[in-house]
Design a protein around this motif. Structure first.
Motif, PDB file in Angstrom:
ATOM      1  N   THR A  11       0.827  -1.206   0.000  1.00 54.95           N
ATOM      2  CA  THR A  11       0.000   0.000   0.000  1.00 54.95           C
ATOM      3  C   THR A  11       0.861   1.255   0.000  1.00 54.95           C
ATOM      4  N   ALA A  12       1.882   1.261   0.827  1.00 52.51           N
ATOM      5  CA  ALA A  12       2.788   2.413   0.878  1.00 52.51           C
ATOM      6  C   ALA A  12       3.478   2.620  -0.469  1.00 52.51           C
ATOM      7  N   GLU A  13       3.867   1.523  -1.110  1.00 53.66           N
ATOM      8  CA  GLU A  13       4.535   1.616  -2.413  1.00 53.66           C
ATOM      9  C   GLU A  13       3.585   2.136  -3.494  1.00 53.66           C
ATOM     10  N   VAL A  14       2.342   1.664  -3.490  1.00 47.95           N
ATOM     11  CA  VAL A  14       1.373   2.139  -4.487  1.00 47.95           C
ATOM     12  C   VAL A  14       1.129   3.636  -4.304  1.00 47.95           C
ATOM     13  N   VAL A  15       0.948   4.054  -3.070  1.00 48.48           N
ATOM     14  CA  VAL A  15       0.714   5.474  -2.793  1.00 48.48           C
ATOM     15  C   VAL A  15       1.889   6.319  -3.275  1.00 48.48           C
ATOM     16  N   ALA A  16       3.093   5.877  -2.998  1.00 49.67           N
ATOM     17  CA  ALA A  16       4.285   6.610  -3.436  1.00 49.67           C
ATOM     18  C   ALA A  16       4.374   6.636  -4.955  1.00 49.67           C
ATOM     19  N   TRP A  17       4.012   5.515  -5.589  1.00 54.16           N
ATOM     20  CA  TRP A  17       4.048   5.459  -7.053  1.00 54.16           C
ATOM     21  C   TRP A  17       3.050   6.439  -7.666  1.00 54.16           C
ATOM     22  N   ILE A  18       1.844   6.497  -7.097  1.00 53.70           N
ATOM     23  CA  ILE A  18       0.825   7.442  -7.585  1.00 53.70           C
ATOM     24  C   ILE A  18       1.340   8.876  -7.474  1.00 53.70           C
ATOM     25  N   GLN A  19       1.895   9.203  -6.322  1.00 51.59           N
ATOM     26  CA  GLN A  19       2.402  10.558  -6.111  1.00 51.59           C
ATOM     27  C   GLN A  19       3.495  10.914  -7.111  1.00 51.59           C
ATOM     28  N   GLU A  20       4.395   9.977  -7.362  1.00 57.09           N
ATOM     29  CA  GLU A  20       5.488  10.224  -8.303  1.00 57.09           C
ATOM     30  C   GLU A  20       4.969  10.356  -9.726  1.00 57.09           C
ATOM     31  N   TRP A  21       4.029   9.470 -10.107  1.00 55.43           N
ATOM     32  CA  TRP A  21       3.529   9.511 -11.485  1.00 55.43           C
ATOM     33  C   TRP A  21       2.779  10.811 -11.749  1.00 55.43           C
ATOM     34  N   ILE A  22       1.928  11.206 -10.814  1.00 59.98           N
ATOM     35  CA  ILE A  22       1.178  12.446 -10.989  1.00 59.98           C
ATOM     36  C   ILE A  22       2.117  13.642 -11.022  1.00 59.98           C
ATOM     37  N   SER A  23       3.135  13.620 -10.188  1.00 59.50           N
ATOM     38  CA  SER A  23       4.106  14.713 -10.155  1.00 59.50           C
ATOM     39  C   SER A  23       4.820  14.863 -11.495  1.00 59.50           C
ATOM     40  N   LYS A  24       5.177  13.720 -12.097  1.00 62.97           N
ATOM     41  CA  LYS A  24       5.898  13.750 -13.368  1.00 62.97           C
ATOM     42  C   LYS A  24       4.985  14.026 -14.554  1.00 62.97           C
ATOM     43  N   ASN A  25       3.725  13.697 -14.419  1.00 56.37           N
ATOM     44  CA  ASN A  25       2.800  13.796 -15.553  1.00 56.37           C
ATOM     45  C   ASN A  25       1.641  14.749 -15.278  1.00 56.37           C
ATOM     46  N   GLY A  26       1.890  15.707 -14.399  1.00 57.75           N
ATOM     47  CA  GLY A  26       0.881  16.696 -14.058  1.00 57.75           C
ATOM     48  C   GLY A  26       1.520  17.774 -13.205  1.00 57.75           C
TER      49      GLY A  26
END
Length: 261
Positions: free
Chosen positions: A12-27
């Protein structure tokens, strides 16, 4: 390959971190996420993950009944539980409009001539068009895919319907792993443990598939070959092209997988 063990807190922690990183890079830090809020476990868990990753102010749920939806209360429970902004867009007129256009064009002679595939997949594609339409109207939005690994392995999603999206947080996680995350995040059990169904044919996914997701998951994670092994492999081989074509950015857990995808 490591032995299978699912650490729900770690993943869960990894998914949350991945979402944050992806949105940061693509938004940006103001980018919002649009999600189809069906009230099933997948959309519920993805919505909860988005709220945890981005905050509820940046998550938009969209309820999309096709006429009357008997379990619409589950969708309402989800958006109320998470406290997210939401819209209800009934796609019935759009669906009926396409049917009428097909009749006028001579594709079919009457409403009775529409195939089960058309009746199942067309609403799913209209729903994805709706999500992108809302994203375009609001601006600075990304559309979340809510498919899971179990569905993708046997093609139980609509090509360019619910299988589409901008990014896919859970499509490398099995149904049972998704449920575990939902429970860990405190979602109502009525949502996370709801029998998966397309909401249209009156049957569960497992009724339609002819085997349980548990048997499929045991094969995928542990290489355990159950009674329906051949049936599972046949569906897997026939539908693998879908995932190969729609290769969405996704979180990839460090877990064993005995079927290439």
């Amino acid at each position: 390959m490591s032995e299978y063990h699912f650490d729900v807190e770690k993943v869960t922690a990894e998914v949350v971190a991945w979402i944050q990183e992806w949105i940061s890079k693509n938004g940006s830090n103001e980018t919002r996420v649009v999600i189809g809020a069906s009230g099933g476990k997948d959309s519920s868990v993805v919505s909860a993950l988005m709220v945890k990753a981005l905050g509820k102010e940046r998550v938009i749920g969209v309820l999309m009944p096709n006429g009357e939806q008997k379990d619409i209360s589950d969708s309402q429970t989800l958006v109320a539980h998470l406290g997210i902004k939401h819209f209800t867009v009934n796609i019935a007129k759009a669906y009926e409009g396409i049917q009428s256009a097909f009749e006028q064009a001579g594709v079919v002679s009457s409403h009775e001539d529409f195939s089960p595939v058309f009746k199942t997949n067309t609403p799913a594609r209209l729903r994805m068009a709706t999500l992108y339409g809302i994203g375009a109207q609001l601006g600075n939005c990304r559309v979340a895919n809510t498919c899971n690994l179990s569905e993708d392995l046997v093609g139980y999603s609509t090509f360019y319907g619910d299988a589409a999206g901008d990014f896919a947080p859970i499509n490398k996680l099995t149904t049972e792993e998704v449920v575990a995350i939902g429970d860990y995040l405190g979602l109502p059990s009525s949502l996370t443990h709801k029998a998966p169904s397309d909401g249209m044919c009156g049957k569960t996914d497992e009724d339609n598939l002819g085997f349980t997701y548990h048997e499929l998951n045991e094969l995928a994670r542990k290489n355990a070959k159950g009674a329906n092994y051949e049936k599972i492999i046949a569906k897997y081989k026939a539908n693998l092209f879908k995932v190969k074509i729609i290769a969405l950015p996704c979180y990839k857990p460090d877990l064993p997988l005995f079927l290439e995808i």
